[in-house]
Design an enzyme around this catalytic site. Sequence first.
Site, PDB file in Angstrom:
ATOM      1  N   THR A 160       2.918   6.912  15.387  1.00  0.00           N
ATOM      2  CA  THR A 160       4.138   6.862  14.575  1.00  0.00           C
ATOM      3  C   THR A 160       5.041   5.741  15.075  1.00  0.00           C
ATOM      4  O   THR A 160       5.257   5.600  16.282  1.00  0.00           O
ATOM      5  CB  THR A 160       4.889   8.211  14.643  1.00  0.00           C
ATOM      6  N   THR A 161       5.582   4.980  14.136  1.00  0.00           N
ATOM      7  CA  THR A 161       6.465   3.852  14.469  1.00  0.00           C
ATOM      8  C   THR A 161       7.914   4.252  14.150  1.00  0.00           C
ATOM      9  O   THR A 161       8.165   5.276  13.522  1.00  0.00           O
ATOM     10  CB  THR A 161       6.060   2.614  13.650  1.00  0.00           C
ATOM     11  N   GLY A 166       0.529   3.293  20.388  1.00  0.00           N
ATOM     12  CA  GLY A 166       0.035   2.029  19.838  1.00  0.00           C
ATOM     13  C   GLY A 166       0.765   1.761  18.532  1.00  0.00           C
ATOM     14  O   GLY A 166       0.752   2.610  17.635  1.00  0.00           O
ATOM     15  N   HIS A 179       4.018  -4.448   3.723  1.00  0.00           N
ATOM     16  CA  HIS A 179       3.498  -3.075   3.682  1.00  0.00           C
ATOM     17  C   HIS A 179       3.795  -2.428   2.337  1.00  0.00           C
ATOM     18  O   HIS A 179       4.671  -2.876   1.601  1.00  0.00           O
ATOM     19  CB  HIS A 179       4.116  -2.209   4.793  1.00  0.00           C
ATOM     20  N   LYS A 238       6.603   2.951   2.994  1.00  0.00           N
ATOM     21  CA  LYS A 238       6.876   2.840   4.432  1.00  0.00           C
ATOM     22  C   LYS A 238       8.357   3.085   4.729  1.00  0.00           C
ATOM     23  O   LYS A 238       9.232   2.523   4.081  1.00  0.00           O
ATOM     24  CB  LYS A 238       6.429   1.465   4.951  1.00  0.00           C
ATOM     25  N   GLY A 268       6.183  -1.462  13.238  1.00  0.00           N
ATOM     26  CA  GLY A 268       5.960  -1.413  14.685  1.00  0.00           C
ATOM     27  C   GLY A 268       5.085  -2.576  15.133  1.00  0.00           C
ATOM     28  O   GLY A 268       5.305  -3.155  16.210  1.00  0.00           O
ATOM     29  N   THR A 269       4.108  -2.924  14.316  1.00  0.00           N
ATOM     30  CA  THR A 269       3.206  -4.036  14.661  1.00  0.00           C
ATOM     31  C   THR A 269       3.982  -5.345  14.745  1.00  0.00           C
ATOM     32  O   THR A 269       3.781  -6.144  15.683  1.00  0.00           O
ATOM     33  CB  THR A 269       2.091  -4.154  13.604  1.00  0.00           C
TER      34      THR A 269
END
EC number: 1.17.1.8
Length: 233
Positions: free
Chosen positions: A72-73, A96, A131, A135, A141-142
């Site tokens: 989860t971001t 991650g 995205h 979202k 997050g990336t």
Amino acid sequence: MKIALVGYGKMGKIIDEIAQKRGHEVVARLKETPTAENLNNPDVVIEFSLPEVAFENIKACLENKIPVICGTTGWLEKRDEIEKLAVENDTAFLYGSNFSLGVNLFFALNERLADLMKNVDEYSCQLEEIHHIHKKDAPSGTAISIAEGIINNNPKFEAWKLEETQGDQLGIFAIREDEVPGTHSVFYRSEVDEIEIKHTAFNRNGFALGAVVAAEWIKDKKGNFGMKDVLGL
Ligand SMILES: NC(=O)C1=CN([C@@H]2O[C@H](COP(=O)(O)OP(=O)(O)OC[C@H]3O[C@@H](n4cnc5c(N)ncnc54)[C@H](OP(=O)(O)O)[C@@H]3O)[C@@H](O)[C@H]2O)C=CC1
Ligand SMILES: O=C(O)C1=N[C@H](C(=O)O)C[C@H](O)C1
């Protein structure tokens, strides 16, 4: 291995399929706060939920001494607190921002390019992420991980910001479009040319497979980890 899924939306459902194909037993599929009862005694939790509930979910699992893989971001302001809890409870935590092998290779490439560009003044740098319209968080997050990779390797940048790069603030354009699974680009532009590195996810399978591989890896480990540890990058 017995896996509990905390968060059972787009990602939870794909992780469920991949985990079972790899021979694991999925013992819980939760859309609510985990407890000792509803988790059903797993070896590991895989958490893909919502930014506003992730902290409480992870905390509840760690306090029950269950290792957590979290994708989860959008909740990372409380990451230090979670990492402390993992140590205090003698268990393990792995976050991650992106579990796909391709993006983790892209992270390494991005850091190398940032290092190469640190003494080259002709180029300005800009990030872009695209995205799907559902979202909840922006930037992704990336994209934050990519920005951190540049900031840590190029002293020209102090921090990231949404929108356009200005001075020592590295800009991230966050675009929401249709059902795009996740596209990330880094641009270095000069007056005469442009260097672009880009990762395009075709679907969510790479993210889900990476999360299951991380869950297999974390069994019997203690402490705080990232995908770099899993992949040896
Ligand atoms: N790290 C990575 O590689 C990736 C990370 N992500 C991130 O993972 C997260 C989830 O993504 P995605 O699956 O697409 O999102 P979804 O919105 O499809 O799924 C979220 C799920 O969480 C459920 N939920 C709601 N409240 C709780 C709660 N208190 N506890 C547990 N679950 C709850 C929702 O239930 P309900 O349906 O009832 O609302 C829903 O099923 C996002 O933060 C996303 O950015 C996504 C892809 C890859
Ligand atoms: O919300 C998503 O879908 C995704 N979220 C992650 C992020 O915020 O970086 C990973 C991936 O890009 C898909």
